[in-house]
Design a protein around this motif. Sequence first.
Motif, PDB file in Angstrom:
ATOM      1  N   ILE A   3     -19.576 -56.646  -9.014  1.00 41.90           N
ATOM      2  CA  ILE A   3     -21.041 -56.257  -9.101  1.00 41.90           C
ATOM      3  C   ILE A   3     -21.367 -55.216  -8.041  1.00 41.90           C
ATOM      4  CG2 ILE A   3     -22.041 -58.190  -7.813  1.00 41.90           C
ATOM      5  CD1 ILE A   3     -24.348 -57.907  -9.440  1.00 41.90           C
ATOM      6  N   ARG A   4     -21.951 -53.946  -8.407  1.00 40.25           N
ATOM      7  CA  ARG A   4     -22.362 -52.734  -7.655  1.00 40.25           C
ATOM      8  C   ARG A   4     -23.872 -53.118  -7.054  1.00 40.25           C
ATOM      9  NH1 ARG A   4     -21.308 -46.896  -8.500  1.00 40.25           N
ATOM     10  NH2 ARG A   4     -21.743 -47.059  -6.312  1.00 40.25           N
ATOM     11  N   VAL A   5     -23.986 -53.234  -5.762  1.00 41.30           N
ATOM     12  CA  VAL A   5     -25.032 -53.599  -5.223  1.00 41.30           C
ATOM     13  C   VAL A   5     -25.557 -52.425  -4.166  1.00 41.30           C
ATOM     14  CG1 VAL A   5     -26.622 -54.900  -3.819  1.00 41.30           C
ATOM     15  CG2 VAL A   5     -24.847 -55.830  -5.482  1.00 41.30           C
ATOM     16  N   LEU A   6     -26.959 -51.888  -4.174  1.00 40.89           N
ATOM     17  CA  LEU A   6     -27.119 -51.102  -3.232  1.00 40.89           C
ATOM     18  C   LEU A   6     -28.374 -51.762  -2.095  1.00 40.89           C
ATOM     19  CD1 LEU A   6     -27.949 -48.242  -1.726  1.00 40.89           C
ATOM     20  CD2 LEU A   6     -29.788 -48.128  -3.273  1.00 40.89           C
ATOM     21  N   ALA A   7     -27.793 -51.986  -0.869  1.00 38.74           N
ATOM     22  CA  ALA A   7     -28.605 -52.277   0.197  1.00 38.74           C
ATOM     23  C   ALA A   7     -29.616 -51.374   0.852  1.00 38.74           C
ATOM     24  CB  ALA A   7     -27.940 -53.010   1.193  1.00 38.74           C
ATOM     25  N   ALA A   8     -30.688 -51.162   0.387  1.00 35.21           N
ATOM     26  CA  ALA A   8     -31.735 -50.143   0.918  1.00 35.21           C
ATOM     27  C   ALA A   8     -32.352 -50.670   2.042  1.00 35.21           C
ATOM     28  CB  ALA A   8     -32.523 -49.598  -0.231  1.00 35.21           C
ATOM     29  N   GLY A   9     -32.167 -50.999   3.036  1.00 41.35           N
ATOM     30  CA  GLY A   9     -32.671 -51.688   4.072  1.00 41.35           C
ATOM     31  C   GLY A   9     -33.529 -50.664   5.193  1.00 41.35           C
ATOM     32  N   VAL A  32     -20.946 -53.221  -2.089  1.00 41.76           N
ATOM     33  CA  VAL A  32     -22.191 -53.013  -1.590  1.00 41.76           C
ATOM     34  C   VAL A  32     -22.218 -51.333  -0.914  1.00 41.76           C
ATOM     35  CG1 VAL A  32     -24.060 -53.594   0.293  1.00 41.76           C
ATOM     36  CG2 VAL A  32     -22.683 -55.251  -1.055  1.00 41.76           C
ATOM     37  N   SER A  33     -23.185 -50.475  -1.503  1.00 42.37           N
ATOM     38  CA  SER A  33     -23.303 -49.327  -0.750  1.00 42.37           C
ATOM     39  C   SER A  33     -24.721 -49.502   0.085  1.00 42.37           C
ATOM     40  CB  SER A  33     -23.337 -48.270  -1.523  1.00 42.37           C
ATOM     41  OG  SER A  33     -24.367 -48.216  -2.504  1.00 42.37           O
ATOM     42  N   GLU A  34     -24.985 -48.203   0.914  1.00 44.79           N
ATOM     43  CA  GLU A  34     -26.062 -48.808   1.867  1.00 44.79           C
ATOM     44  C   GLU A  34     -26.936 -47.528   1.846  1.00 44.79           C
ATOM     45  OE1 GLU A  34     -25.400 -50.119   5.900  1.00 44.79           O
ATOM     46  OE2 GLU A  34     -23.464 -50.675   5.485  1.00 44.79           O
ATOM     47  N   LEU A  35     -28.091 -47.519   1.981  1.00 46.21           N
ATOM     48  CA  LEU A  35     -29.257 -46.417   2.272  1.00 46.21           C
ATOM     49  C   LEU A  35     -30.160 -47.003   3.443  1.00 46.21           C
ATOM     50  CD1 LEU A  35     -30.598 -43.646   1.524  1.00 46.21           C
ATOM     51  CD2 LEU A  35     -31.893 -44.968  -0.311  1.00 46.21           C
ATOM     52  N   THR A  36     -30.266 -46.255   4.461  1.00 49.94           N
ATOM     53  CA  THR A  36     -31.226 -46.708   5.499  1.00 49.94           C
ATOM     54  C   THR A  36     -32.834 -45.982   5.366  1.00 49.94           C
ATOM     55  OG1 THR A  36     -29.320 -47.535   6.869  1.00 49.94           O
ATOM     56  CG2 THR A  36     -31.604 -47.027   7.858  1.00 49.94           C
ATOM     57  N   LEU A  37     -33.810 -46.826   5.111  1.00 48.01           N
ATOM     58  CA  LEU A  37     -34.997 -46.272   4.921  1.00 48.01           C
ATOM     59  C   LEU A  37     -35.657 -46.091   6.614  1.00 48.01           C
ATOM     60  CD1 LEU A  37     -36.431 -48.292   1.803  1.00 48.01           C
ATOM     61  CD2 LEU A  37     -34.771 -46.200   1.919  1.00 48.01           C
ATOM     62  N   PRO A  38     -36.651 -45.189   6.472  1.00 47.82           N
ATOM     63  CA  PRO A  38     -36.986 -44.810   7.832  1.00 47.82           C
ATOM     64  C   PRO A  38     -38.173 -45.691   8.405  1.00 47.82           C
ATOM     65  CG  PRO A  38     -38.083 -43.423   6.217  1.00 47.82           C
ATOM     66  CD  PRO A  38     -37.132 -44.184   5.467  1.00 47.82           C
ATOM     67  N   GLU A  57     -37.848 -41.019  -2.680  1.00 48.82           N
ATOM     68  CA  GLU A  57     -37.303 -41.100  -4.119  1.00 48.82           C
ATOM     69  C   GLU A  57     -36.264 -40.363  -4.451  1.00 48.82           C
ATOM     70  OE1 GLU A  57     -40.842 -41.372  -7.370  1.00 48.82           O
ATOM     71  OE2 GLU A  57     -41.092 -39.604  -5.980  1.00 48.82           O
ATOM     72  N   GLU A  58     -35.937 -39.236  -3.791  1.00 52.63           N
ATOM     73  CA  GLU A  58     -34.817 -38.217  -4.060  1.00 52.63           C
ATOM     74  C   GLU A  58     -33.382 -39.166  -3.617  1.00 52.63           C
ATOM     75  OE1 GLU A  58     -34.531 -35.767  -5.795  1.00 52.63           O
ATOM     76  OE2 GLU A  58     -36.616 -35.230  -5.906  1.00 52.63           O
ATOM     77  N   GLU A  59     -33.430 -39.647  -2.294  1.00 51.04           N
ATOM     78  CA  GLU A  59     -32.463 -40.262  -1.826  1.00 51.04           C
ATOM     79  C   GLU A  59     -32.051 -41.509  -2.594  1.00 51.04           C
ATOM     80  OE1 GLU A  59     -35.044 -39.102  -0.189  1.00 51.04           O
ATOM     81  OE2 GLU A  59     -34.647 -38.692   1.846  1.00 51.04           O
ATOM     82  N   LEU A  60     -33.216 -42.203  -3.068  1.00 48.49           N
ATOM     83  CA  LEU A  60     -32.866 -43.508  -3.660  1.00 48.49           C
ATOM     84  C   LEU A  60     -32.126 -43.275  -5.233  1.00 48.49           C
ATOM     85  CD1 LEU A  60     -33.369 -46.506  -3.779  1.00 48.49           C
ATOM     86  CD2 LEU A  60     -35.721 -46.031  -4.962  1.00 48.49           C
ATOM     87  N   ILE A  61     -32.676 -42.231  -5.665  1.00 48.15           N
ATOM     88  CA  ILE A  61     -31.857 -41.796  -7.041  1.00 48.15           C
ATOM     89  C   ILE A  61     -30.616 -41.569  -6.873  1.00 48.15           C
ATOM     90  CG2 ILE A  61     -31.976 -40.138  -8.877  1.00 48.15           C
ATOM     91  CD1 ILE A  61     -35.258 -39.830  -8.722  1.00 48.15           C
ATOM     92  N   GLU A  62     -30.128 -40.953  -5.992  1.00 44.44           N
ATOM     93  CA  GLU A  62     -28.702 -40.488  -5.763  1.00 44.44           C
ATOM     94  C   GLU A  62     -28.201 -41.799  -5.130  1.00 44.44           C
ATOM     95  OE1 GLU A  62     -25.495 -38.384  -5.549  1.00 44.44           O
ATOM     96  OE2 GLU A  62     -27.630 -37.663  -6.107  1.00 44.44           O
ATOM     97  N   ALA A  63     -28.651 -42.623  -4.457  1.00 42.44           N
ATOM     98  CA  ALA A  63     -27.900 -43.923  -4.224  1.00 42.44           C
ATOM     99  C   ALA A  63     -27.861 -44.724  -5.338  1.00 42.44           C
ATOM    100  CB  ALA A  63     -28.619 -44.644  -2.882  1.00 42.44           C
ATOM    101  N   LEU A  64     -28.654 -44.783  -6.316  1.00 46.22           N
ATOM    102  CA  LEU A  64     -28.632 -45.719  -7.395  1.00 46.22           C
ATOM    103  C   LEU A  64     -27.673 -45.297  -8.478  1.00 46.22           C
ATOM    104  CD1 LEU A  64     -32.478 -46.947  -7.718  1.00 46.22           C
ATOM    105  CD2 LEU A  64     -30.614 -48.424  -6.891  1.00 46.22           C
ATOM    106  N   ARG A  65     -26.925 -44.293  -8.324  1.00 44.04           N
ATOM    107  CA  ARG A  65     -26.141 -43.672  -9.422  1.00 44.04           C
ATOM    108  C   ARG A  65     -25.072 -44.921  -9.467  1.00 44.04           C
ATOM    109  NH1 ARG A  65     -27.495 -38.874 -10.926  1.00 44.04           N
ATOM    110  NH2 ARG A  65     -28.468 -37.549  -9.327  1.00 44.04           N
ATOM    111  N   GLY A  66     -24.932 -45.416 -10.876  1.00 43.32           N
ATOM    112  CA  GLY A  66     -23.865 -46.613 -11.085  1.00 43.32           C
ATOM    113  C   GLY A  66     -24.114 -48.052 -10.351  1.00 43.32           C
ATOM    114  N   VAL A  67     -25.264 -48.133  -9.880  1.00 47.27           N
ATOM    115  CA  VAL A  67     -25.776 -49.348  -9.283  1.00 47.27           C
ATOM    116  C   VAL A  67     -26.403 -50.364 -10.071  1.00 47.27           C
ATOM    117  CG1 VAL A  67     -27.239 -50.282  -7.277  1.00 47.27           C
ATOM    118  CG2 VAL A  67     -25.709 -48.450  -6.883  1.00 47.27           C
TER     119      VAL A  67
END
Length: 335
Positions: A3-9, A32-38, A57-67
């Motif tokens: 399962i593909r999961v994005l951790a957007a911590g 698990v892929s990662e995106l660090t929010l500010p 929003e822009e970064e999240l859309i890109e990070a959620l591809r296929g997630v």
Amino acid sequence: MTIRVLAAGDHFVQNRLLIDALKREVPGEVDVSELTLPWPVQPFGRVGEVDEASDVEEELIEALRGVEVCVTQMAPLTKRVLDASPDLRLFCVSRGGPVNANLEAAAQAGVAVTYAPGRNAVATAEHTLAMLLAATRRIPQTHADLAGGVWRGDYYMYDNVGPELEGSTAGLVGYGAIGRRVARMLEGFGANVLAYDPYVDVPGRGVGLGELLERSRFVSLHARATPETTGMIGAAEIAAMPEGSILVNCARGALLDYDALCDALDSGHLFGAAMDVFPEEPIPQGSRLLTTPNLVMTPHLAGASKETAMKAASIVAADVARYVRGEPLAHLATP
């Protein structure tokens, strides 16, 4: 099946905490892929149609591809994000309420949204007591004087000292997970505790709001911000409190009329107040709150503890595990 999961911590509920919790809880392989929010380096705000979110929003859309699954605290689940993320099926918000998610749009898109109730109940209850005591015993003011080389004996004058908790009546507006913990702590100090909450049973101490305000030397707010509770404590309610009372708000800024609060502190009707939440965050320059006397303030960090972050990660990871196993989700916010 992986399962593909994005951790957007972020810098509080960190990705490492989310990933460790996922590894503990979720059966099988997790990619698990990662995106660090500010946040909290950059304050949250309104993003699109959702509140209290990081503007990514822009970064999240890109990070959620296929997630398929996203675990986060502050990522904005807007209609725009949903429209651009057709593979997303589960969005887990590691907060006490998913205010940063458009629940109606998520339901229409077939995306389940979960949240993490109770994650910060202990931390917020402890902070509430700290704020109440700080306002009552003038701790910030006296510390600032001493740090500036000033020893003020007038703080010991009868008219300048506050009441004791023991033997006093304390009223709690809201009696959920946090309010109940605060009640136990106050009783440990020997206070008589009253509570008002029209949505839950309050055995032994439940009273109407008017009676609570009239009888309580200490009042602490613990309600959620809803259309019904917005502005529930205004000038008339503060005036109903006994002369020399203390008012604490570690819940939501929308509950309280802050101009009325400042008026009551300026006039001396309230002995003191302690606020962790505000109508506008950060507090704008020129606000009355920055110059009103006998007001203790902290920057919306009542829930900030290491345990809160770890609990938040564990709660959302457990719902991801239920999703993977095909079980009902424990903390579902969407219909």
